[in-house]
Motif scaffolding. Sequence first.
Motif, PDB file in Angstrom:
ATOM      1  N   LEU A 259       1.041  -1.044   0.004  1.00 52.26           N
ATOM      2  CA  LEU A 259       0.082   0.035   0.455  1.00 52.26           C
ATOM      3  C   LEU A 259       0.991   1.485   0.429  1.00 52.26           C
ATOM      4  CD1 LEU A 259      -2.457  -1.465   2.540  1.00 52.26           C
ATOM      5  CD2 LEU A 259      -2.885  -0.873  -0.088  1.00 52.26           C
ATOM      6  N   GLY A 260       2.091   1.454   0.520  1.00 55.46           N
ATOM      7  CA  GLY A 260       2.957   2.148   0.825  1.00 55.46           C
ATOM      8  C   GLY A 260       3.379   3.089  -0.740  1.00 55.46           C
ATOM      9  N   ALA A 261       4.302   1.575  -0.839  1.00 55.74           N
ATOM     10  CA  ALA A 261       4.625   1.529  -2.465  1.00 55.74           C
ATOM     11  C   ALA A 261       3.654   1.581  -3.550  1.00 55.74           C
ATOM     12  CB  ALA A 261       5.583   0.742  -2.101  1.00 55.74           C
ATOM     13  N   ALA A 262       2.842   1.441  -3.496  1.00 56.43           N
ATOM     14  CA  ALA A 262       1.527   2.050  -4.444  1.00 56.43           C
ATOM     15  C   ALA A 262       1.411   3.607  -4.020  1.00 56.43           C
ATOM     16  CB  ALA A 262       0.202   1.276  -4.805  1.00 56.43           C
ATOM     17  N   ALA A 263       1.122   3.820  -3.078  1.00 56.36           N
ATOM     18  CA  ALA A 263       0.948   5.085  -2.958  1.00 56.36           C
ATOM     19  C   ALA A 263       2.066   5.809  -3.242  1.00 56.36           C
ATOM     20  CB  ALA A 263       0.811   6.168  -1.842  1.00 56.36           C
ATOM     21  N   GLY A 264       3.290   6.177  -2.966  1.00 57.18           N
ATOM     22  CA  GLY A 264       4.111   6.303  -3.311  1.00 57.18           C
ATOM     23  C   GLY A 264       4.593   6.356  -4.917  1.00 57.18           C
ATOM     24  N   ILE A 265       4.854   5.504  -5.746  1.00 59.40           N
ATOM     25  CA  ILE A 265       4.571   6.009  -6.865  1.00 59.40           C
ATOM     26  C   ILE A 265       3.943   6.926  -7.364  1.00 59.40           C
ATOM     27  CG2 ILE A 265       4.151   4.190  -9.297  1.00 59.40           C
ATOM     28  CD1 ILE A 265       5.635   1.707  -7.815  1.00 59.40           C
ATOM     29  N   ALA A 266       2.233   6.402  -7.495  1.00 58.94           N
ATOM     30  CA  ALA A 266       1.641   7.137  -7.490  1.00 58.94           C
ATOM     31  C   ALA A 266       1.525   8.950  -7.609  1.00 58.94           C
ATOM     32  CB  ALA A 266       0.349   6.963  -6.996  1.00 58.94           C
ATOM     33  N   ALA A 267       2.171   9.656  -6.104  1.00 60.04           N
ATOM     34  CA  ALA A 267       2.620  10.747  -6.112  1.00 60.04           C
ATOM     35  C   ALA A 267       3.833  11.023  -6.735  1.00 60.04           C
ATOM     36  CB  ALA A 267       3.029  10.510  -4.159  1.00 60.04           C
ATOM     37  N   TRP A 268       4.318  10.624  -7.356  1.00 60.06           N
ATOM     38  CA  TRP A 268       5.393  10.575  -8.010  1.00 60.06           C
ATOM     39  C   TRP A 268       4.942  11.161  -9.750  1.00 60.06           C
ATOM     40  CZ3 TRP A 268       7.656   7.717 -12.672  1.00 60.06           C
ATOM     41  CH2 TRP A 268       8.353   8.918 -12.939  1.00 60.06           C
TER      42      TRP A 268
END
Length: 324
Positions: A259-268
């Motif tokens: 969940l955290g990694a997916a949020a990081g990619i979306a934010a990028w």
Amino acid sequence: MIRIPGLKPPPSKNMAKRRVENVVVNNTQGTVPEMAHPRLPGGFNLPPFGVHQVLAVVIVCIALWAVGVIWLGMQAASQWVGSWQQDIHIHVYLDVKKDQADSGKRADKLQQALQSIPQIAAVRRIPPAEAAVWMQTWLHDAALNAQDLTNRLPLTFEISLTDAQSRFLFDDIRDAAGRFGGRVNEDEVNLARAHYWLSQASWLAGFASLVLALAMALIISNTLRMTLLARADEIHLMRLLGAKEWFVRMPFILEGMVLGAAAGIAAWLLLWPIVWGSSAWLLTMQVDLNLWVLLPALLFGGGVVGTLGAVIATARVVSAETGV
């Protein structure tokens, strides 16, 4: 205890526990109870994610996007300040054409006054001829006459600083220059002060990123906590069957990391419109932002935040007798 004929006494706790164990043993050899779900207690509901997981990704993505915007601004400010971050110089100009007889004495006195300031490491005198050569090299496309430049340019003093963050340093330089008819390059003073405020802003950016990281960890922790509560019976059953704590916790920890990694990619990905929209303005400031540098930071940071939230959420899965 008074016994009533025909009435069976209630079962004791040991008898109830033995019945549960017998049901478990029998079901391992035959059918599964209707209330038990034969699956690992992970939080994944693919396809698709549950509503709580999607909301957690969106909220964490917004927080990581804000962190990315902060550090993009720090990157742009660092490039704008440029080489001043490592080597700060202030230039003082003295017009020696007004009074040829006294110009040499004024230049010597001004240099001595500047050297007497404690925060100044060295003062180098640059004659107009040397400044004219430098200007011709810098403005190589302009047809400039070297002799005309030499006659027009003032005498320059290049000041190297030991402590650009001193409170009254620039006021002392202005006072020394004003006493002998010199003037300070105020643009360089502003850049030196920008360097100081940039160093202070980096600490504030780090503190803000830490606060947002803790908030994101709590959001993911609450999301996984709701999943744990919904599957408390499965977790309790697995612990009765002898599952270790790490075996029960690992699926939730992996889910938090994803969940955290997916949020990081979306934010990028959401940072790209900002860079594209401000590219013309950044070009005029000679700033070239590199978003690829932020990708590993946001991806790794999101994964760490998600893992931390999952560890917090599963901290109470500790024994076979207590569920969640």
